[in-house]
Write an enzyme that holds these catalytic residues in place. Structure first.
Site, PDB file in Angstrom:
ATOM      1  N   ILE A  98       0.795  -1.147  -0.058  1.00  0.00           N
ATOM      2  CA  ILE A  98       0.016   0.145  -0.079  1.00  0.00           C
ATOM      3  C   ILE A  98       0.868   1.286   0.172  1.00  0.00           C
ATOM      4  O   ILE A  98       1.771   1.359   0.688  1.00  0.00           O
ATOM      5  CB  ILE A  98      -0.928   0.015   1.159  1.00  0.00           C
ATOM      6  N   CYS A  99       0.545   2.044  -0.763  1.00  0.00           N
ATOM      7  CA  CYS A  99       1.191   3.574  -0.752  1.00  0.00           C
ATOM      8  C   CYS A  99       0.319   4.426  -0.228  1.00  0.00           C
ATOM      9  O   CYS A  99      -0.608   4.966  -0.868  1.00  0.00           O
ATOM     10  CB  CYS A  99       1.583   3.973  -2.294  1.00  0.00           C
ATOM     11  N   LEU A 100       0.252   4.516   1.167  1.00  0.00           N
ATOM     12  CA  LEU A 100      -0.652   5.444   1.819  1.00  0.00           C
ATOM     13  C   LEU A 100      -0.297   6.746   1.873  1.00  0.00           C
ATOM     14  O   LEU A 100       0.209   7.191   3.291  1.00  0.00           O
ATOM     15  CB  LEU A 100      -1.007   4.639   3.143  1.00  0.00           C
TER      16      LEU A 100
END
Length: 177
Positions: A98-100
């Site tokens: 995930i690229c949060l």
């Protein structure tokens, strides 16, 4: 199914154990809407069911998050990934990474240097599993398109040897998401 990019298994510090036990009690009393903690006897790895919010592209869809806590949590961020199959989303790779980003208006690309998002460089010990979950649900809910990041195939190929998302530096390069 679990990730091959699991962090090394060091025993949690006393501070980490106390913090996680406190968060678990709070979760049981006041769980974030749309999430369910799957009970296990492993305090160091949580599996959390995520239900897509009503009225969004992910309504009535269910996914699982795997949260692995490091020895020095909360001073160090947990590793959070979607257990495949991960949702189709411009900030979620097919391997569950995930690229949060802090600003959900930026799309992601990566480089193998150092991490740069709220699960990594912008992590704060004030954050909790609940606040991470709420951020992830907000990211899912704000999406207007179901698609993988443009560099998904290249990224996943480079992760095949068990590379952790914590070894990734995320670059934010557009405002279409």
């Amino acid at each position: 199914m679990t990730s091959t990019a699991a962090p090394s298994r060091k025993v949690l510090s006393k501070i980490a154990c106390n913090r996680l036990q406190k968060e678990l009690v709070e979760w049981q009393v006041n769980p974030p809407a749309g999430f369910k903690h799957k009970v296990t006897d492993n305090l160091q790895r949580w599996v959390i069911e995520v239900n897509g919010a009503p009225g969004t592209l992910y309504a009535n869809e269910m996914y699982q998050l795997q949260v692995d806590f490091p020895e020095h949590y909360p001073m160090e961020a947990p590793q959070v990934i979607f257990v495949p199959p991960a949702p189709l989303h411009p900030h979620i790779y097919s391997n569950g990474h995930i690229c949060l980003v802090v600003s959900m208006s930026a799309a992601c690309a990566y480089a193998w240097v150092e991490p740069h998002d709220i699960l990594y460089d912008s992590w704060s010990p004030a954050m909790t599993v609940s606040s991470i979950c709420i951020s992830i649900l907000s990211m899912l809910s704000s999406s207007t398109v179901k698609q993988r990041p443009a560099d998904n195939d290249r990224y996943v190929k480079n992760c095949r040897n068990g590379r952790s998302p914590k070894e990734t530096r995320w670059w934010f390069h557009d405002d279409k998401v």
